[in-house]
Design a protein around this motif. Structure first.
Motif, short mmCIF file in Angstrom:
data_model
loop_
_atom_site.label_atom_id
_atom_site.label_comp_id
_atom_site.label_asym_id
_atom_site.label_seq_id
_atom_site.Cartn_x
_atom_site.Cartn_y
_atom_site.Cartn_z
N GLN A 229 0.75 -1.19 0.07
CA GLN A 229 -0.10 -0.07 -0.05
C GLN A 229 0.99 1.20 0.08
OE1 GLN A 229 -2.26 -0.53 3.60
NE2 GLN A 229 -3.74 -2.15 2.42
N ILE A 230 1.97 1.22 0.80
CA ILE A 230 2.89 2.53 0.86
C ILE A 230 4.05 2.08 0.31
CG2 ILE A 230 4.15 3.72 2.67
CD1 ILE A 230 2.14 3.25 4.66
N GLY A 231 4.70 0.92 0.38
CA GLY A 231 6.17 0.60 -0.08
C GLY A 231 6.09 0.38 -1.60
N ALA A 232 4.95 0.07 -2.56
CA ALA A 232 5.17 -0.15 -3.79
C ALA A 232 5.02 1.26 -4.62
CB ALA A 232 3.97 -1.04 -4.24
N TRP A 233 4.85 2.34 -3.90
CA TRP A 233 4.72 3.61 -4.74
C TRP A 233 5.87 4.75 -4.31
CZ3 TRP A 233 1.26 2.33 -8.43
CH2 TRP A 233 0.49 1.40 -8.15
N ARG A 234 6.16 5.36 -5.16
CA ARG A 234 7.09 6.63 -4.81
C ARG A 234 6.57 7.64 -5.52
NH1 ARG A 234 11.13 3.36 -8.44
NH2 ARG A 234 10.89 4.32 -10.44
N ASP A 235 6.91 8.90 -4.98
CA ASP A 235 6.25 10.32 -5.33
C ASP A 235 6.81 10.51 -6.58
OD1 ASP A 235 4.98 10.36 -3.05
OD2 ASP A 235 6.38 11.44 -2.19
N GLN A 236 8.09 10.31 -6.96
CA GLN A 236 8.72 10.92 -8.36
C GLN A 236 9.89 10.02 -8.48
OE1 GLN A 236 9.74 14.96 -7.96
NE2 GLN A 236 10.79 14.75 -5.98
N THR A 237 10.52 10.05 -9.64
CA THR A 237 11.85 9.59 -9.92
C THR A 237 12.81 10.48 -10.52
OG1 THR A 237 10.19 7.64 -10.55
CG2 THR A 237 12.52 7.82 -11.50
N LEU A 238 13.99 10.05 -10.33
CA LEU A 238 15.02 10.92 -10.91
C LEU A 238 14.87 10.73 -12.35
CD1 LEU A 238 17.85 12.38 -9.73
CD2 LEU A 238 19.09 10.36 -10.76
N VAL A 239 15.31 12.08 -12.93
CA VAL A 239 15.53 12.14 -14.49
C VAL A 239 16.73 12.12 -14.82
CG1 VAL A 239 14.91 13.55 -16.56
CG2 VAL A 239 13.26 13.39 -14.53
N GLY A 240 17.44 11.57 -16.01
CA GLY A 240 18.71 11.42 -16.31
C GLY A 240 19.48 10.65 -15.71
N ILE A 291 11.07 0.25 5.26
CA ILE A 291 10.77 1.16 6.30
C ILE A 291 9.90 2.36 6.22
CG2 ILE A 291 12.50 2.53 7.80
CD1 ILE A 291 14.93 0.94 6.81
N ALA A 292 9.65 2.60 5.12
CA ALA A 292 8.78 3.98 4.76
C ALA A 292 7.35 3.27 5.26
CB ALA A 292 8.84 4.28 3.35
N ALA A 293 7.04 1.85 4.94
CA ALA A 293 5.86 1.38 5.29
C ALA A 293 5.73 1.20 6.64
CB ALA A 293 5.63 0.04 4.35
N TYR A 294 6.81 0.51 7.27
CA TYR A 294 6.83 0.32 8.60
C TYR A 294 7.99 0.76 9.65
CZ TYR A 294 3.16 -3.08 7.35
OH TYR A 294 2.02 -3.54 6.96
N PRO A 295 7.88 1.94 9.99
CA PRO A 295 9.09 2.87 10.32
C PRO A 295 9.63 1.85 11.48
CG PRO A 295 7.18 4.16 9.95
CD PRO A 295 6.46 2.93 9.78
N GLU A 296 9.21 1.27 12.15
CA GLU A 296 9.60 0.67 13.28
C GLU A 296 10.87 -0.50 12.76
OE1 GLU A 296 6.69 0.37 12.37
OE2 GLU A 296 5.66 -1.48 12.67
N LEU A 297 10.89 -0.47 11.51
CA LEU A 297 12.01 -1.50 10.91
C LEU A 297 13.28 -1.08 10.74
CD1 LEU A 297 9.97 -3.38 8.32
CD2 LEU A 297 10.35 -4.35 10.63
N GLY A 298 13.22 0.36 11.07
CA GLY A 298 14.56 1.26 10.84
C GLY A 298 15.24 1.49 12.08
#
Ligand code: TNX
Length: 550
Positions: A229-240, A291-298
């Motif tokens: 739900q959280i971990g499969a999606w990123r807000d954006q991607t580096l270009v170049g 870790i973004a999905a489950y912060p307690e793992l970090g």
């Protein structure tokens, strides 16, 4: 192979004459087979597939012969348009106008998944003592036909014939692999099947599916839904390129994942093609998405989102008991989906800074009597090794798992050259060779400035072909630990299936011969000649390979 051309308008009578008049001097051009079989003896004459040809299986003790016969029909029907009925028979040896698949009991004459393929003017016969052997025989048989046989659509061609030949063949290595990173860029399930098809046609038998990364978690885990739900999606991607300044981002949300039912379907699809899928769940590094999905793992309180750029990432899992249990629960679902023996746990590129700065990690080290963070990593991998071993599986990890001591059951994938692989083989561990200098297909394949943007490096086709997976420093006994080799496709700069095919082929064709054919039979110019015909097969399969300049 030129003999196939120019027959478009011949009638049946003329066709009969031509069949009879095929050169009787035994000097028929050898077929363009890739990977090259161990032994090919050309004979006079041809066998012509027609609307009455049957596919026969026999001695079907394990079901393997029937399954291969059905796959044969499935692969030969679309291009020819012939019905090719699949039938069982006890008297298959006497069948006329048939392709037969038979499992024979005497395993000794067929080394490890080997096969014999005999084509006479009356038909073709594949014999093997394992169903994988029959499948490899089928792959060779397809390559004896005109390249268009690989088309998924009906081809307008009046005659489908293959030269009479005796082939005896077996693989050199048991791990003949290709890797695929779907963490950086997601590849749709339909493409994964196509990738499996192409790999299987090269008699390769392993796909290492790199399913989790900093930039995306791609496998549904029922117990921990936020991973996708959280971990499969990123807000954006580096270009170049990552080195470009200033860094630019595309501002577009990106992601995707495979549901468990999609995965089961893919695993079954691969199984029928004798391809084992080795899943990889990266730990304790390359895991920012988790870790973004489950912060307690970090290790820190800092909020993390799914990573949007590339490179080695400082955010790693902590080594708390709860995290170990979390990851073992993940592996339990993974093992339920993937029946193969090997489970890959990553282990590469784990910066130790966060563990150094974490009072919890330091306390854990003390409690366990460990002297440094490398030993902590080794402890962590050791726990996973024990867990997987207790479930009857085997752990595979990148060569960093040697640091701080190798876990007893571990198999090492040697990517930073062969050093790690050599050390592991010398200490009695199995090894898969994957050195970046020969097997990283994310590197550039020519110096042409028009090559699409890639991570860097330079790995031309000829260098892949020249690879020898058994390092000369190993004794014969140690060399038995080299299971084989694998080509890597990291996808930071590979965004689409089309581009993936461009990077993978024909370099994977060269690697297929490295891992299948005996080294004394390999020959670069012969390979290049055969490749010319082989690329027409890839054309028929709609593969966007890189063109080869002769
Ligand atoms: C190193 S190889 C990595 C990957 C990158 C790759 C790029 C390995 C085990 N780790 O995370 O994608 O280089 O070539």
């Amino acid at each position: 192979m030129k003999r196939y051309i120019g027959f478009k308008s011949v009638n049946l009578v003329l066709r009969m004459c031509l069949v009879i008049s095929v050169p009787a001097n035994g000097a028929t051009m050898p077929p363009a087979l890739i990977p090259l079989p161990q032994s090919v003896v050309m004979k006079d004459g041809t066998f012509t597939l027609d609307k009455d040809t049957r596919i026969i299986y026999y001695r079907d003790g394990t079901g393997g012969a029937r399954e291969t016969a059905e796959l044969a029909a499935q692969t030969l029907r679309p291009a020819t348009g012939y019905p090719l009925p699949v039938v069982s028979s006890r008297a298959a040896d006497d069948a006329d106008n048939a392709i037969t698949f038979g499992l024979v009991r005497d395993g000794k004459i067929f080394k490890s998944d080997g096969y014999a393929l005999r084509v006479s003017s009356r038909g073709a016969a594949v014999r093997a003592s394992t169903s994988a052997g029959l499948f490899y025989g089928l792959q060779t048989l397809r390559q004896l036909l005109p390249p268009e046989i690989f088309s998924g659509k009906k081809v307008n061609r009046p005659i489908w014939r293959m030269p009479c030949v005796d082939i005896f063949d077996y693989p050199r290595f048991t791990w003949r692999g290709m890797h695929l990173d779907v963490g950086r860029h997601f590849m749709p399930p339909e493409f994964i099947k196509k990738y499996i098809d192409i790999i299987a046609m090269h008699k390769m038998n392993s796909v290492h599916w790199h399913l989790t990364e900093d930039q995306g978690w791609r496998i549904e885990i029922k117990k921990y839904p936020k991973l996708t739900q959280i971990g499969a999606w990123r807000d954006q991607t580096l270009v170049g390129h990552k080195k470009d300044r200033p860094a630019k981002f595309d501002g577009t949300r990106y992601g995707g994942f495979y549901t468990q039912s999609e995965i089961r379907e893919i695993v079954e699809y691969a199984r029928r093609r004798h391809v084992n899928i080795v899943p990889e769940i990266e730990m304790p590094g390359h895991c920012q998405a988790a870790i973004a999905a489950y912060p307690e793992l970090g290790n820190t309180d800092k909020h993390l989102s799914v990573y949007t750029t590339w490179g080695v990432n400082p955010n790693v899992f902590n080594v708390d008991e709860t995290t170990i249990r979390f990851l073992q629960n993940v592996l339990t679902e993974v093992m339920d989906l993937f029946p193969g023996k090997f489970i890959h746990i990553g282990g590469d590129e784990v910066p130790k800074t966060q563990w150094k700065n974490s009072p919890r990690a330091q306390a854990r080290m003390k409690e366990l009597g460990l002297h440094n963070e490398s030993e902590l990593q080794s402890y962590f991998i050791g726990r996973m090794d024990k867990f997987l071993t207790s479930k009857g599986r085997r752990l595979v990890g990148w060569d960093e798992i040697l640091e701080g001591g190798l876990a007893p059951g571990a198999t090492v994938m040697s990517w930073r050259g062969e050093k790690g692989g050599i050390a592991a083989a010398k200490s009695g561990h199995d090894v898969v060779m994957a050195p970046s200098s020969y097997t990283y297909f994310d590197h550039y394949q020519s110096k042409d400035p028009d090559e699409p943007l890639a991570i860097g490096g330079f790995l031309p086709l000829e260098k892949v072909y020249s690879y020898e997976p058994v390092p000369a420093v190993l004794t014969e006994q140690e060399a038995t630990h080299v299971l084989g080799a694998q080509g890597q496709l990291w996808t930071e700069y590979i965004k689409t299936p089309d581009q993936l095919e461009y990077m993978a082929f024909p370099r994977a064709c060269a690697l297929a011969e490295v891992v299948w054919t005996s080294p004394n039979k390999k020959e670069w110019h012969g390979f290049l000649d055969r490749l010319e015909t082989h690329l027409k097969r890839l054309d028929a399969m709609d593969v966007n390979y890189r063109k080869v300049a002769k």
